[in-house]
Design a protein around this motif. Structure first.
Motif, mmCIF file in Angstrom:
data_model
loop_
_atom_site.group_PDB
_atom_site.id
_atom_site.type_symbol
_atom_site.label_atom_id
_atom_site.label_comp_id
_atom_site.label_asym_id
_atom_site.label_seq_id
_atom_site.Cartn_x
_atom_site.Cartn_y
_atom_site.Cartn_z
ATOM 1 N N GLY A 138 -2.992 -8.060 -9.662
ATOM 2 C CA GLY A 138 -4.011 -7.239 -9.012
ATOM 3 C C GLY A 138 -3.701 -5.760 -9.053
ATOM 4 O O GLY A 138 -2.663 -5.337 -9.573
ATOM 5 N N ASN A 139 -4.600 -4.990 -8.493
ATOM 6 C CA ASN A 139 -4.473 -3.528 -8.489
ATOM 7 C C ASN A 139 -4.671 -2.969 -7.088
ATOM 8 O O ASN A 139 -5.340 -3.591 -6.264
ATOM 9 N N LEU A 140 -4.118 -1.783 -6.896
ATOM 10 C CA LEU A 140 -4.244 -1.128 -5.606
ATOM 11 C C LEU A 140 -4.348 0.373 -5.843
ATOM 12 O O LEU A 140 -3.620 0.924 -6.680
ATOM 13 N N LYS A 141 -5.272 1.009 -5.138
ATOM 14 C CA LYS A 141 -5.395 2.460 -5.275
ATOM 15 C C LYS A 141 -5.416 3.083 -3.893
ATOM 16 O O LYS A 141 -6.071 2.558 -2.993
ATOM 17 N N THR A 142 -4.707 4.185 -3.748
ATOM 18 C CA THR A 142 -4.815 4.946 -2.506
ATOM 19 C C THR A 142 -5.206 6.373 -2.887
ATOM 20 O O THR A 142 -4.811 6.865 -3.950
ATOM 21 N N THR A 179 -3.120 7.322 -6.096
ATOM 22 C CA THR A 179 -1.949 6.530 -6.483
ATOM 23 C C THR A 179 -2.440 5.182 -6.988
ATOM 24 O O THR A 179 -3.205 4.503 -6.300
ATOM 25 N N ASN A 180 -2.049 4.828 -8.186
ATOM 26 C CA ASN A 180 -2.431 3.537 -8.773
ATOM 27 C C ASN A 180 -1.219 2.625 -8.801
ATOM 28 O O ASN A 180 -0.173 3.000 -9.329
ATOM 29 N N ILE A 181 -1.392 1.443 -8.226
ATOM 30 C CA ILE A 181 -0.267 0.512 -8.144
ATOM 31 C C ILE A 181 -0.663 -0.812 -8.803
ATOM 32 O O ILE A 181 -1.706 -1.377 -8.481
ATOM 33 N N ILE A 201 0.850 -1.202 0.000
ATOM 34 C CA ILE A 201 0.000 0.000 0.000
ATOM 35 C C ILE A 201 0.886 1.253 0.000
ATOM 36 O O ILE A 201 0.601 2.248 -0.647
#
Lengths: 242, 276
Positions: free
Chosen positions: A81-85, B8-10, A72
């Motif tokens: 997969g994907n991650l957004k903050t 923020t895109n990861i 994160i």
């Protein structure tokens, strides 16, 4: 994003089918470039964390708590997969915010405040607040390298908890100083957590989790075992351990 | 903390940020570049009494040692030629090593918040410019005052030193991944640099070389920098005896490789982040 309930405008962290595998490179004379072996860090994790939530991340050592926080934070690359903050992410892991051994405690706080984006007009108040909290007295104008572990802990903790992040990730809470100071630190930590918009705390302290958090996420061997009410999460964690 | 990061895109390919670009954002980026560069300089200075002055003194001290050794061996070295060679080589060596070692820390010393790759790249370039200037400073001072070298020659040396510094840093960045994967290559690079020190026209002008040694140096980009600098100071130089096509093609390839290295910092950082 598939599999995740989306509430537009309130989301702080969105994790969709996140898998992290570390590449462990083993070298030998026959394979000087090394052979890569995959080690599972996280397996297919989906989460939806709203603004204002304070969540406990519970699990045994090696369950994947730190891996999730570091992913994160943007330090570790996901495998799938994907991650957004949404917002600035601060991670509290240890007490070193980036202190320089060859500078005084005061100079360190000023330099770090600028580098972490504290407005210039607020720096002097922040410095006084940190000095007051850390109880370093005249030692604040001595070089950081001469500080004892306890002094470094107090200064580091004091500085970190003076910031106001939008998303706060805490990788294990810290025990700083003697019993009296620990109580004071615990109080400051609570205020710090309340001041932050969204907080994800990885902890083994079930008491702190219950007191501070309304939601608990239980991880085991990289998999999400439970996500819901904190009391239920603690029961789940105790069940895994027994 | 002031909200400047919207999103923020990861994913496995990359980390991208949607940012509010305002004065606060620009000031923060500049503060971070300054923070990282100051830390790097302080790390070099450490607890030494003379601090970063050692960066100025090092090429001079090395030149003095070789001048002494070669005089003992009756090689009749030209101190000015040698000073230019050693000064330029020291910059080349430290820049290439810095590029190779970039991979060791991507935090920039800030542990609580992720520093963008753009800030890291700006810090690398800014530090390289300062480091190169400090390493050149002692050399140009001795050349200008001690050897009465012309002002234009001194200025060209300074400029060429900056160019070779950036190019070597970028070239080193290309090697960073392979060195991380196979650390033994780090040792090979050290031997290669040692070979370059004695094989390239560092301690002697290129006209002293012949046969295969001369031919190799025709394709050695370090030769162009050091020999052109010597020519500018009115010293013996072979720079205009080298086929211009060779120089242009070699420099184009090197420039491309260096830019590729500097531009790949973000990919490199992301790629190694899950290596253990």
């Amino acid at each position: 994003m598939e599999g995740v309930e989306l509430v537009v405008g309130e989301i702080s962290i969105l994790v969709d089918k996140l898998t992290v595998r570390y590449l462990e490179i083993k070298r030998s004379i026959l394979h000087p470039s090394g052979t890569a072996q995959e080690v599972i860090g996280l397996e297919n994790i989906s989460l939806n964390i709203k603004k204002g939530e304070i969540i406990a991340l519970i699990g045994k050592n090696g369950a994947g708590k730190s891996t999730l926080l570091n992913t994160i934070f943007g330090k570790i690359r996901p495998t799938k997969g994907n991650l957004k903050t949404f917002g600035r992410v601060i991670m509290l892991s240890g007490i070193n915010a980036g202190f320089d051994n060859e500078s005084t405690g005061r100079k360190n706080i000023i330099e770090l405040s600028k580098a972490y984006g504290v407005p210039i007009g607020e720096i002097s108040d922040l410095v006084e607040d940190v000095i007051d909290f850390s109880e370093l007295g005249e030692a604040i104008d001595r070089n950081y390298k001469g500080y004892s572990t306890g002094m470094k802990g107090k200064l580091g903790f004091g500085f970190i908890t003076s910031l106001s992040p939008e998303i706060l990730l805490i990788d294990e809470t810290l025990g700083v100083g003697d019993a009296r100071f620990r109580a004071k630190a615990q109080d400051r930590l609570k205020k710090f957590i309340q001041r932050s918009n969204t907080v994800l705390i990885s902890t083994h302290s079930l008491g702190l989790a219950k007191e501070m958090c309304s939601r608990g996420i239980v991880l085991d061997k990289g998999k999400l075992i439970f996500d819901g009410d904190i009391d239920e999460a603690i029961k789940n964690y105790i069940n895994i351990n027994s | 903390m002031v909200g400047i990061i919207l999103e923020t895109n990861i994913n496995s390919e990359k980390l991208t940020e949607k940012i509010i670009k305002n004065d606060f954002y620009d000031n923060l980026q500049n503060s971070r570049v300054e923070f990282i560069v100051n830390r790097k300089l302080r790390k070099i200075a450490g607890r030494k009494k003379l601090g970063i002055l050692w960066m100025v003194l090092d090429p001079l001290a090395t030149s003095l040692v070789y001048l002494f050794v070669l005089t003992v061996f009756r090689s009749s070295p030209n101190a000015e030629t040698m000073l230019i060679g050693i000064g330029m080589y020291k910059i080349f060596q430290s820049s290439i090593k810095s590029g190779v070692n970039t991979i060791s820390d991507f935090s920039g010393g800030l542990k609580l918040e992720r520093v963008s790759s753009n800030v890291l790249l700006k810090s690398i370039i800014k530090f390289r410019i300062i480091d190169t200037f400090l390493q050149s400073f002692g050399v140009i001072l001795v050349l200008f005052i001690g050897f009465k070298s012309n002002l234009m020659g001194v200025f060209v040396f300074l400029l060429l030193a900056q160019i070779i510094g950036i190019i070597a840093e970028g070239f080193g960045l290309n090697l960073a991944l392979i060195v991380r994967k196979i650390p033994d290559i780090g040792n090979i690079i050290n031997y290669f640099l040692l070979l370059m020190f004695f094989g390239s026209p560092v301690l002697y002008p290129m006209e002293f070389t012949e046969g295969l040694h001369y031919t190799i140096n025709e394709y050695n980009p370090f030769t162009y920098f050091v020999e052109y600098s010597r020519w500018n100071m009115g010293l013996s130089s072979e720079i205009f005896n080298i086929e211009p096509t060779i120089i242009i093609v070699t420099m184009l390839i090197l420039g491309f490789v260096a830019i590729r290295g500097l531009m790949s910092l973000d990919n490199l950082r992301w790629k190694v982040s899950n290596w253990s």
